[in-house]
Each structure stands twice: as C-alpha cells, then as structure tokens.
Write a protein that holds these residues in place. Structure first.
Motif, short mmCIF file in Angstrom:
data_model
loop_
_atom_site.label_atom_id
_atom_site.label_comp_id
_atom_site.label_asym_id
_atom_site.label_seq_id
_atom_site.Cartn_x
_atom_site.Cartn_y
_atom_site.Cartn_z
N ASN A 116 116.71 40.42 72.79
CA ASN A 116 116.58 41.88 72.81
C ASN A 116 117.76 42.64 72.22
O ASN A 116 117.60 43.77 71.78
CB ASN A 116 116.32 42.38 74.25
N TRP A 120 115.89 41.55 68.10
CA TRP A 120 115.11 42.80 68.12
C TRP A 120 115.81 43.87 67.29
O TRP A 120 115.17 44.59 66.51
CB TRP A 120 114.94 43.27 69.57
N HIS A 124 114.26 45.57 63.85
CA HIS A 124 113.96 47.01 63.90
C HIS A 124 115.07 47.84 63.26
O HIS A 124 114.99 49.07 63.27
CB HIS A 124 113.71 47.45 65.35
N ASP A 171 106.56 35.10 68.87
CA ASP A 171 107.62 36.10 68.84
C ASP A 171 109.06 35.63 68.70
O ASP A 171 109.36 34.45 68.70
CB ASP A 171 107.49 37.00 70.07
N TYR A 172 109.94 36.65 68.63
CA TYR A 172 111.37 36.45 68.33
C TYR A 172 112.13 35.76 69.45
O TYR A 172 113.24 35.29 69.22
CB TYR A 172 112.01 37.82 68.01
N THR A 196 106.83 41.56 65.85
CA THR A 196 107.79 42.59 65.41
C THR A 196 107.69 42.74 63.90
O THR A 196 107.05 41.93 63.23
CB THR A 196 109.23 42.13 65.74
N GLU A 319 111.75 52.90 74.45
CA GLU A 319 112.23 51.85 73.55
C GLU A 319 112.93 52.54 72.38
O GLU A 319 112.40 53.49 71.81
CB GLU A 319 110.99 51.05 73.11
N SER A 321 113.36 51.84 69.38
CA SER A 321 112.66 51.90 68.09
C SER A 321 111.52 52.91 68.09
O SER A 321 110.98 53.24 67.04
CB SER A 321 112.13 50.52 67.73
#
Ligand code: G6P
Length: 506
Positions: A116, A120, A124, A171-172, A196, A319, A321
């Motif tokens: 995160n 992330w 982003h 996912d990441y 993402t 969030e 983003s």
C-alpha cells in the motif's frame, strides 16, 4: 507423485489467491467470532467461481475450488486458529477458503509497508517526489517481509492445487507469487490479474532496480498476466521492455500482446470488469435503501422556489487516488463562478474509511472534512448545507445516493477501473450525468457518454459539473441508458470465467 496428487481428496482444480478474502471476522466482547462477507468488484468477481459449478465442494477429487487469502486482523487470526485455516463454509457462503495466518509483523510490512505504501503509490503515481520515495534500510527490511508473505501464498497454493490446476493470482500484493509458484509446481496454469493501473516506465523505474526487475519477473512467471484496460497492459509491456529488455509481440490469432523474456513467454490479457447489474438492481430496490433515500432527500431539501435541489454525488473509499479533496475544491469553484447554483444544489460526499493504519490516509480524511467544513462555512445559509459528508461505510446508503444522483462525480487521479462510475447509471432512478476523469480505467468504455475531465484541473472540473447539472432530462436519460449498457457489458461472472477460459486455452 503425479498420480498421487490428482487422486488426493480435497485438492482444487481452480484456485484464487488474493490478500483480502471474501469474509472477515471480528471478536465479540464474549469472545465469540462473527463473520462478515465482503463486497466490491474483487469479491463479487471471484465469487463467480461458485457459479462455474467448481466452487465450494472441497470433497470432490481435484474437482473443487479454493480461495487462498490472508488473515487481516485479530478476528481473522482467531478464526484461523479455531478452524485450522480452512474456514467454516457457513461463514463463506459455501466457498472453500483457506486463510493464512502470516506473522503479524511480516503481514504489516508487506501490506502497509510495501503493497500500500510503495507499489500502490507507484502505480497510481502518488508520490510527492521532492521528498519521497526514499528507499532506505527500513524499505529493505519490509521488502524481505513482502518476499516471505508472497512465499507463504506460493506454499499454500502449491499444497492445495491438484495436478494441472488453474491458479488466478490477484493484484499488487502478490506480484512474486506466479514466479515462486512456477518453481514449486511447474505443472500448473498460472494467471495474474492487476486491479490497479500500471505505471509508465519512467515512473516505475523509481523503484530500486533489483526490486523493479523482481516484480516484473514475478508476474512473468505467469502464463497470462491480465489487466483492466489496454492502457495498463501497455504500461506493463513497456516496463518489461525498458527494465528487463524483454521483447513484446502481438499474437496474430488473439491480438494479445506476448512478452518474451529470458526464454519464457507470457500473454497479456485485457478484461474490463463491469458492474453486476442484476445484483445491483435487486439490492437497490430493498426497503433499507428506500429508507435511506427518504433521509437523503431530507438532507438535500428544496430551493427557494420549493423545487427539490440537485444532487452531486460521490461514493469512494477515502483513498488518496480518488481525488476527493480536488473534487470539493471544484465544487467550491462552481459555487464561486456560478452563483446561480447557490441554494439549488447539494454535494453528497460518501467517503468511507480505508487503510487507516497509514498516517497519510488519516491525514487525507481530515483534509476532506476540513475542506467540506470550509465550503459550508463560506457558502452555507440557514436552510442550505452545500456539502453533506458521510464518513461511515453504509452500502444501502451508497445505493440510495446512486439512485437519486443528478450528477455523479468520479474524478480519480488514476484508477484501475472505478466501479462507482459503472454502478450509478445502472440503478439511477431518473437519469444521472457522469463527470468522469480521463485517468480512470472506466474512461476507456464510458468516455463517449460522460463529461470527461482532467482530474488536476479544478476549473475544468467545475465547468463539467455545471454542464452536467444543466443537462436536459431527455439527453440525460439517453446517456444514462448508454452508460448502463456499456457498464454491464462484462459482469463479474463473465469477467472471471473469460479469464479462466483464456488461461486454460493458453
Ligand atoms: C483496490 C485493490 C484491491 C483492494 C481494494 C481495497 O481495489 O485493487 O486489491 O482489496 O482496493 O483495499 P484494501 O487495502 O482495503 O483491501
């Protein structure tokens, strides 16, 4: 070994791995555990595994499906302790779920520290680069935890999979799993899906070189790496070429990109996740949603001529983003530049808590409240509160806001897809104009029927809000119908089964 494995009871033919599973537990004061099943695109998409007829039945020889996820908090850890790791199907809607109790510190480093706060942020593009990122000794320690956390998933998947099974890694959080799993079980078909965006090479290369390579090689351990849009798939391919010197070609039969690196090939797929129209329409018609509509209508109120005010709605996790603060500034600019809207519009901002272990998210939430208060004290009057902010998650209230929205504001800085943009038009009562960031994945499908904005441009967003509010009923209804049809083109079940089929076909 091969024969033994496929004849063992309880091994799975389809496996899904994700950090967050379909259920979370909390411990009551009396020590009892209560389970709550989650929602969201990922959860509903993966729930399709049951609809495939492959889910929930861990007893059939190699015929079942299993979802491997991490214990996220105290309640989850307790559930793992009591169940031994395979959760009670009564808690999971019948799905077979194996929850991993990864040591708390390792988990915190991997989830908060790396996934995160680094991956992330990279995808982003959230860093304030004069001061961050700074990849120091603390980062190196956390990276080692991320490796262990990924290895724990790879071990569990290797244990649970029947011979030749198909594994879908999400996912990441789990970028290293495909590579690690291939080392353990070369017989498996492995896919990776990124929910993402993917960063362009110049931004991606902020990561330390060895880490940048490790993440790409990890994902390239999959037979197929899939993304929500063509743009994010291209970003990944560009990074493979720039960082690993991989070659990228197009498969003439499928039109998919194929990355060849160090003697292995990986196909790149694109699967845009759509809204679950059937579920949403049914759920949005229930009594609890009707009750909340009445409450929200009370908050919105009527203008001086006794006409109901217009509602600009946003619904997000709080969030970074999602760009909530600039959204509020754009609304303030609308009120400043277009005084005719004062007293005639209300901004309902539903911003529920997310990732509150991270200070930057807590600060962001405070800033959202501060700016909302500022707007209310600048423009508010006796009978009119310009911004009504809700900071507590309530799905029924979100659906109520969707139904009554005149304008939906979806202005992320960057977003893999953004399902809110797809969900609002599906349940809208009276038609809803969509103000949509060109940096949201959903823009690829919904752009033609939306008021498209540059998310950094406050003036541009304020103008789009004005135009959206001013749209006549006829064209608004027509746009909403087109948005709803584009938004439901690939519902979660189809999205999931398409990926499974493509991975199996190879
Ligand atoms: C994004 C990610 C998901 C994640 C979700 C919620 O959609 O792609 O993997 O689960 O955000 O974030 P959280 O950290 O609460 O799981």
């Amino acid at each position: 070994m091969v024969v033994e494995r496929s004849s063992q009871q309880g091994l799975a033919d389809v496996l899904v791995a994700s950090n967050r599973g379909p259920v979370s537990y909390s411990v009551g004061d009396d020590g009892s555990l209560s389970a709550k099943r989650g929602g969201g695109g990922l959860v509903s998409g993966l729930s399709a595994i049951a609809a495939d007829g492959a889910g929930g039945d861990g007893d059939r020889d190699g015929g079942g499906a299993v979802w491997v996820c991490a214990a996220l908090g105290k309640g989850d850890r307790e559930a793992v302790r009591r169940s031994g790791g395979k959760l009670d199907p009564a808690d999971t809607g019948g799905q077979s779920v194996r929850m991993l109790d990864i040591p708390e510190e390792t988990f915190a480093d991997a989830y908060n520290g790396i996934a995160n706060s680094v991956l992330w942020f990279v995808h982003h593009m959230l860093y304030q680069t004069p001061l961050e990122p700074s990849f120091d000794a603390e980062f190196e320690r956390q990276w080692a935890s991320y490796e262990r956390y990924n290895a724990a998933f790879a071990d569990a998947l290797a244990e649970e999979a029947a011979e030749g099974a198909t594994v879908l890694v999400q996912d990441y959080h789990l970028t290293l799993v495909p590579g690690l799993l291939r080392e353990r079980r070369p017989d498996l078909r492995v896919g990776h899906f990124s929910h993402t965006p993917w960063a362009p090479p110049d931004y991606y290369r902020m990561l330390p070189d060895a880490v940048a390579r490790q993440v790409l090689r990890g994902i390239l351990g999959a037979d197929r790496a899939a993304f929500l849009t063509r743009r994010w798939a291209r970003g990944f391919a560009d990074c493979c070429a720039a960082v690993l010197g991989a070659s990228v070609a197009e498969d003439e039969r499928t039109g998919e990109a194929v990355v060849t690196c160090e003697g292995r090939t990986t196909r790149l797929g694109v699967h845009g996740l759509g809204a679950d129209g059937e579920f949403l329409r049914e759920r949005a018609g229930r009594e609890d949603v009707e009750e909340r509509i009445a409450i929200l209508r009370g908050e919105i109120g009527s203008d001086a001529d006794d006409r109901p005010r217009r509602a600009i709605v946003r619904v997000d996790r709080t969030e970074l983003s999602k760009n909530i603060v600039r959204g509020l500034h754009a609304y303030a600019r609308l009120l400043a530049d277009r005084p005719e809207w004062r007293g005639r519009v209300v901004h309902l901002a539903l911003a529920y808590p997310s990732r509150q272990d991270l200070a930057v998210y807590r600060d962001y939430m405070s800033e959202v409240s501060r700016v909302a208060d500022e707007i209310n004290s600048t423009y508010g009057t006796e009978g009119w509160t310009p911004v009504v902010l809700f900071l507590k998650d309530d799905f029924a209230r979100s659906l109520a806001a969707y139904r009554l929205a005149d304008v939906a504001l979806v202005n992320p800085i960057r977003d893999g897809m953004n399902l809110v943009a797809k969900e609002v038009p599906v349940v809208s009562d009276d038609g809803c104009a969509l103000v949509l960031s060109r940096e949201a994945g959903a823009h690829e499908e919904l752009g033609p029927y939306a008021f498209v904005v540059n998310p950094y441009d406050i003036g541009d967003t304020a103008r789009a809000l004005h135009e959206a509010l001013s749209m006549d009923h006829g064209p608004r209804a027509e746009h909403t119908a087109r948005l709803a049809s584009a938004a439901t083109a690939t519902p979660p079940t189809r999205w999931f089964l398409d990926q499974l089929a493509a991975l199996r076909e190879g």
